[in-house]
Scaffold this motif. Sequence first.
Motif, PDB file in Angstrom:
ATOM      1  N   GLY A  36      60.776  42.010 -26.704  1.00  0.00           N
ATOM      2  CA  GLY A  36      60.627  43.461 -26.535  1.00  0.00           C
ATOM      3  C   GLY A  36      61.377  43.984 -25.328  1.00  0.00           C
ATOM      4  O   GLY A  36      61.209  45.137 -24.934  1.00  0.00           O
ATOM      5  N   ASP A  37      62.194  43.091 -24.734  1.00  0.00           N
ATOM      6  CA  ASP A  37      62.969  43.478 -23.549  1.00  0.00           C
ATOM      7  C   ASP A  37      62.042  44.057 -22.473  1.00  0.00           C
ATOM      8  O   ASP A  37      62.339  45.082 -21.851  1.00  0.00           O
ATOM      9  CB  ASP A  37      64.068  44.498 -23.911  1.00  0.00           C
ATOM     10  N   VAL A  38      60.857  43.419 -22.301  1.00  0.00           N
ATOM     11  CA  VAL A  38      59.892  43.940 -21.311  1.00  0.00           C
ATOM     12  C   VAL A  38      59.726  42.999 -20.110  1.00  0.00           C
ATOM     13  O   VAL A  38      58.878  43.221 -19.251  1.00  0.00           O
ATOM     14  CB  VAL A  38      58.504  44.183 -21.958  1.00  0.00           C
ATOM     15  N   LEU A  39      60.544  41.945 -20.076  1.00  0.00           N
ATOM     16  CA  LEU A  39      60.406  41.007 -18.947  1.00  0.00           C
ATOM     17  C   LEU A  39      61.368  41.387 -17.826  1.00  0.00           C
ATOM     18  O   LEU A  39      62.230  42.254 -17.988  1.00  0.00           O
ATOM     19  CB  LEU A  39      60.690  39.569 -19.425  1.00  0.00           C
ATOM     20  N   GLY A  40      61.163  40.744 -16.677  1.00  0.00           N
ATOM     21  CA  GLY A  40      62.082  40.934 -15.560  1.00  0.00           C
ATOM     22  C   GLY A  40      61.735  42.127 -14.691  1.00  0.00           C
ATOM     23  O   GLY A  40      60.740  42.828 -14.902  1.00  0.00           O
ATOM     24  N   SER A  41      62.614  42.349 -13.709  1.00  0.00           N
ATOM     25  CA  SER A  41      62.347  43.360 -12.693  1.00  0.00           C
ATOM     26  C   SER A  41      62.744  44.763 -13.163  1.00  0.00           C
ATOM     27  O   SER A  41      63.689  44.926 -13.945  1.00  0.00           O
ATOM     28  CB  SER A  41      63.153  43.025 -11.416  1.00  0.00           C
ATOM     29  N   HIS A  42      61.973  45.727 -12.667  1.00  0.00           N
ATOM     30  CA  HIS A  42      62.275  47.144 -12.985  1.00  0.00           C
ATOM     31  C   HIS A  42      63.323  47.676 -12.010  1.00  0.00           C
ATOM     32  O   HIS A  42      63.880  48.748 -12.205  1.00  0.00           O
ATOM     33  CB  HIS A  42      60.985  47.970 -12.882  1.00  0.00           C
ATOM     34  N   GLY A  43      63.529  46.887 -10.908  1.00  0.00           N
ATOM     35  CA  GLY A  43      64.553  47.310  -9.937  1.00  0.00           C
ATOM     36  C   GLY A  43      64.029  48.295  -8.927  1.00  0.00           C
ATOM     37  O   GLY A  43      64.784  49.009  -8.287  1.00  0.00           O
ATOM     38  N   SER A  44      62.668  48.365  -8.772  1.00  0.00           N
ATOM     39  CA  SER A  44      62.079  49.280  -7.781  1.00  0.00           C
ATOM     40  C   SER A  44      60.971  48.537  -7.055  1.00  0.00           C
ATOM     41  O   SER A  44      60.616  47.418  -7.421  1.00  0.00           O
ATOM     42  CB  SER A  44      61.494  50.502  -8.516  1.00  0.00           C
ATOM     43  N   GLU A  45      60.391  49.178  -6.030  1.00  0.00           N
ATOM     44  CA  GLU A  45      59.286  48.565  -5.283  1.00  0.00           C
ATOM     45  C   GLU A  45      58.080  49.494  -5.300  1.00  0.00           C
ATOM     46  O   GLU A  45      58.239  50.716  -5.389  1.00  0.00           O
ATOM     47  CB  GLU A  45      59.700  48.314  -3.818  1.00  0.00           C
ATOM     48  N   ASN A  46      56.856  48.900  -5.211  1.00  0.00           N
ATOM     49  CA  ASN A  46      55.669  49.768  -5.089  1.00  0.00           C
ATOM     50  C   ASN A  46      55.370  49.986  -3.604  1.00  0.00           C
ATOM     51  O   ASN A  46      56.075  49.478  -2.735  1.00  0.00           O
ATOM     52  CB  ASN A  46      54.462  49.161  -5.832  1.00  0.00           C
TER      53      ASN A  46
END
Length: 340
Positions: free
Chosen positions: A48-58
Amino acid sequence: MKRVTLTQFLIEQQRKEQALPAQLRLLLEIVARACKAISFTVGKGELGDVLGSHGSENIQGEVQKKLDVIANDLLVEANEWGGHLGALASEEMDTIHVIPNRYPKGEYLLLYDPIDGSSNIDVNLTVGTIFSVLVAPEDASGREIGEADFLQPGSRQVAAGYAVYGPQTMLVLSVGTGVFGFTLDREMGAWLLTHQNMSIPAVSSEFAINMSNSRHWAPPMRRYIEECISGTEGPRGKDFNMRWTASMVADVHRILQRGGIFLYPWDAREPNRAGKLRLMYEANPMGFLIEQAGGAATDGQRRILDIQPSALHERVGVVMGSRDEVDLIATYLKTSGDGG
Ligand code: P6P
């Protein structure tokens, strides 16, 4: 065997305990439906192409995974329109999300960690969703909800729960009348009651802690763990087992079923005596469930649910599970005079 669905359970709770106003029942059903959607999304993985980093930080400076953001957005979209919430707060959003004026607003405040244990996602290990429900202060009616309205001790929660996305997907929740577990029937898409009145044995011999941090712990915490490890030759006179899954939901779910103690204690790297875990949407909801199941939850000494928050994303040391073990640690810390 015909099993009770979540909807039927909540309606029966409403009738029996009067502890479940209709708007709170609606909130819990909506959160449960969102957790079902999160479960299906988590289950897709690479497909589902839902793995890995979103490229942002919380706000904690942690790299957000794609699923952190997807699950967060699912919970916002699911809850915005219902008319049961005044606002919501999430580990993945820096500030609170006030319900837009185009929707009716309600008295409840929802707080959540949309994906707890997200470092496990990319290696196909258990993760979860944690949620906590508060009521907006009475003086908030007629004005916009602010962050300060969320800063209530955990003892004011009216409901709390988690979804655990493991070999089975389960929803575990409490509205203050005990802890109940529901297993997702994937064929029907229904949450079915499978665990009634979950309770934690007071005595246990299993601890959950990240041992790689031991050099940073307060001495009494090191003493407790060393005594567990010394087994029958040590002062505890029995052998202990250790588990650490890097997902609070998974560890607490295990403890709710077979006892044990979960620890993420204060450590010397945290100058303001915080721990790693977040008070409002991790320690408070899990502490509520643990206490409802007959266990205990502290920051080492103070009852978690008594802590008056001073910030939405405040962090705290956590010791929770079988009451006898939590009490022993508090004794060690008290006699040492070390607040750790
Ligand atoms: P560590 C997950 O990031 C989490 O907030 C909890 O779910 C978990 O118990 C803990 O942090 C894991 O921390 O330092 O072992 O990676």
